[in-house]
Design a protein around this motif. Structure first.
Motif, PDB file in Angstrom:
ATOM      1  N   ALA A 173       5.415  -2.745   5.033  1.00  0.00           N
ATOM      2  CA  ALA A 173       3.988  -2.906   4.846  1.00  0.00           C
ATOM      3  C   ALA A 173       3.285  -1.663   4.111  1.00  0.00           C
ATOM      4  CB  ALA A 173       3.050  -3.112   6.414  1.00  0.00           C
ATOM      5  N   LYS A 174       3.660  -0.557   4.439  1.00  0.00           N
ATOM      6  CA  LYS A 174       3.116   0.510   3.852  1.00  0.00           C
ATOM      7  C   LYS A 174       3.284   0.741   2.395  1.00  0.00           C
ATOM      8  CE  LYS A 174       6.855   4.147   4.689  1.00  0.00           C
ATOM      9  NZ  LYS A 174       7.446   3.810   3.614  1.00  0.00           N
ATOM     10  N   LEU A 193       1.781  -0.250  -3.442  1.00  0.00           N
ATOM     11  CA  LEU A 193       2.257   0.220  -4.362  1.00  0.00           C
ATOM     12  C   LEU A 193       3.134  -0.561  -5.235  1.00  0.00           C
ATOM     13  CD1 LEU A 193       3.194   3.047  -6.008  1.00  0.00           C
ATOM     14  CD2 LEU A 193       5.098   3.189  -4.376  1.00  0.00           C
ATOM     15  N   ARG A 194       4.023  -1.432  -4.405  1.00  0.00           N
ATOM     16  CA  ARG A 194       5.127  -2.520  -5.126  1.00  0.00           C
ATOM     17  C   ARG A 194       4.309  -3.450  -5.854  1.00  0.00           C
ATOM     18  NH1 ARG A 194       8.406   1.684  -5.237  1.00  0.00           N
ATOM     19  NH2 ARG A 194       9.626   2.061  -3.027  1.00  0.00           N
TER      20      ARG A 194
END
Ligand code: HEM
Length: 418
Positions: free
Chosen positions: A158-159, A163-164
């Motif tokens: 999830a974190k 970014l991805r």
């Protein structure tokens, strides 16, 4: 009506600047101006033959006439495509690699994909209900990133989601860009290749498990024609060739939302899906709105077509946008009219938003079926499973920005279950 047997040459040293100034209309403008489906021009200091229309698509997808190796400029490889991927292969090597991609698209896998798509839309809507405003383009890309990773078997924490998603999006956004957008795409590719290379290594060393039918497993263990595993970087490029274009579907979904908003009388028909109307709507979104402007290939062996000599090694550009908007092929091409697809002949050469020809032996998009399926489910949600307000905003999109997107990215307010 465009005549099909004249050949014209544009005067001047180089027309790269015109390409930047005319965007998606660069080839269509020349086809109209010279009243010809073959126009010779010069871009990036090189001769380029622009071809447009159904017959042009037929010859473009003739493997005896054209090849792809060496056609993508370095700037595209370093941002959009990566190096060593299926897009630049020819002959047996291409067929072998493409077969691996097509094997991922079985009906069982499409069913799994549909279940994931439904689930991710429901999760997103639960989140949107408590948000003041939802920017659909950003959210759709995030939904697509979750779908892509889940379906491909790539672990995504999830974190890392933001970014991805941003990186996969930046690679797409870079493809027609110069300057900062291009450089952002390059940095995004470097980061993404590092992440996916790590995943491939983890699978090969047994440190993470991957289901046999996922893209992660199949690409990690894919053998080339000599029975060798792909090198890690090429395997990463190919897995990204699954993840990145699923995120790209977020653009078509956003354009689909614009189309629903601007054609409110069609909305209920899309939702209830009478006589397969939703599918026609999806096709019209893919035809009408701009995404890929053109495709490139190099002449394999000299040949003559319609009186024009295609010399070995010459760059040829197939007009995607103009073929999808050709007045010869489409009645009222600049009108958004899904009903036209009830009479479409299904030709692989006249409707080419994701390339044309055959999937197995040519370069036509391996994920076209996936794209249509995901758009179909997504438009079911946007046309009737949820209600939302569309505040005043700038929904225009520029045909000079490649790839294009509505300026406001489609803002929705007060999202609720219908
Ligand atoms: C917004 C949606 C998409 C668009 C506009 C799009 C467009 C295209 C285009 C124009 C091509 C090039 C065809 C050619 O070179 O002749 C292509 C190739 C390709 N696409 Fe897509 N695509 C989309 C979605 C997808 C999806 C969802 C996947 C896979 C999950 C995918 C995987 C590929 C692959 C692997 C190729 C290379 C095929 C080859 O070289 O043989 N695409 N796509």
């Amino acid at each position: 009506m465009v005549s099909t047997n004249t050949v014209s040459k544009e005067e001047g040293l180089d027309h790269t600047l015109s390409l930047l100034k005319e965007g998606y209309d660069f080839i269509p403008n020349r086809v109209r101006k010279f009243d010809s489906e073959i126009v010779e021009t010069r871009i990036f200091g090189k001769k380029a033959i622009c071809i447009s229309g159904k017959e042009a698509t037929e010859i473009f997808y003739d493997n005896n006439r054209f090849k792809r190796k060496g056609v993508a400029p370095g700037r595209i490889q370093k941002s959009l495509f990566g190096e060593g991927g299926v897009q630049g292969l020819d002959g047996e090597e291409h067929r072998h690699r493409k077969a691996m991609f097509m094997s991922l698209m079985s009906s069982e896998r499409l069913k799994v994909l549909d279940e994931i798509t439904e689930k991710q839309w429901q999760i997103a809507i639960d989140k949107w209900k408590s948000m003041d405003a939802v920017v659909l383009f950003e959210e759709a890309e995030e939904i697509m990133c979750r779908i892509a990773c889940s379906w491909a078997g790539v672990p995504l924490w999830a974190k890392d989601l933001e970014l991805r998603t941003m990186d996969l999006s930046a690679m797409i956004d870079a493809f027609g860009a110069i300057g900062p957008r291009h450089w952002e795409g390059r940095r995004a590719r470097t980061r993404t290749e590092r992440w996916i290379s790590y995943m491939i290594r983890q699978v090969r060393t047994g440190k993470i498990g991957a289901d046999e039918d996922t893209a992660l497993y199949q690409i990690a263990w894919h053998e080339d024609l000599n029975g060798n595993l792909l090198d890690i970087k090429t395997a990463a490029v190919e897995l990204i060739n699954i993840l990145r274009p699923i995120v790209a579907i977020g653009r078509f979904i956003t354009f689909g939302a614009v189309a629903l908003h601007e054609n409110p009388e069609k909305r209920n028909k899309v939702f209830t899906d009478e006589v397969g109307y939703r599918q026609m709507f999806v096709q019209e979104v893919r035809r009408y709105y701009p995404f890929g402007p053109f495709l490139g290939a190099l002449v394999r062996e000299e040949f003559t077509w319609k009186g024009y000599e295609f010399k070995k090694g010459t760059l040829v550009l197939l007009d995607i946008y103009g073929t999808n908007h050709s007045p010869t092929l489409w009645e009222y091409p600049d009108v958004f009219w899904p009903e036209r697809f009830s009479e479409w002949d299904g030709s692989p050469f006249n409707f080419i938003p994701q390339g044309g020809g055959e999937y197995d032996i040519g370069h036509r998009c391996a994920g076209e079926g996936i794209t249509v399926q995901i758009m179909n489910t997504s438009l079911k949600y946007l046309s009737g499973k949820i209600d939302y307000d569309v505040p005043l905003q700038d929904l225009n999109y520029s045909k000079l920005r490649i790839p294009s997107i509505p300026k406001s990215r489609f803002i929705m307010k007060n999202v609720r279950h219908a």
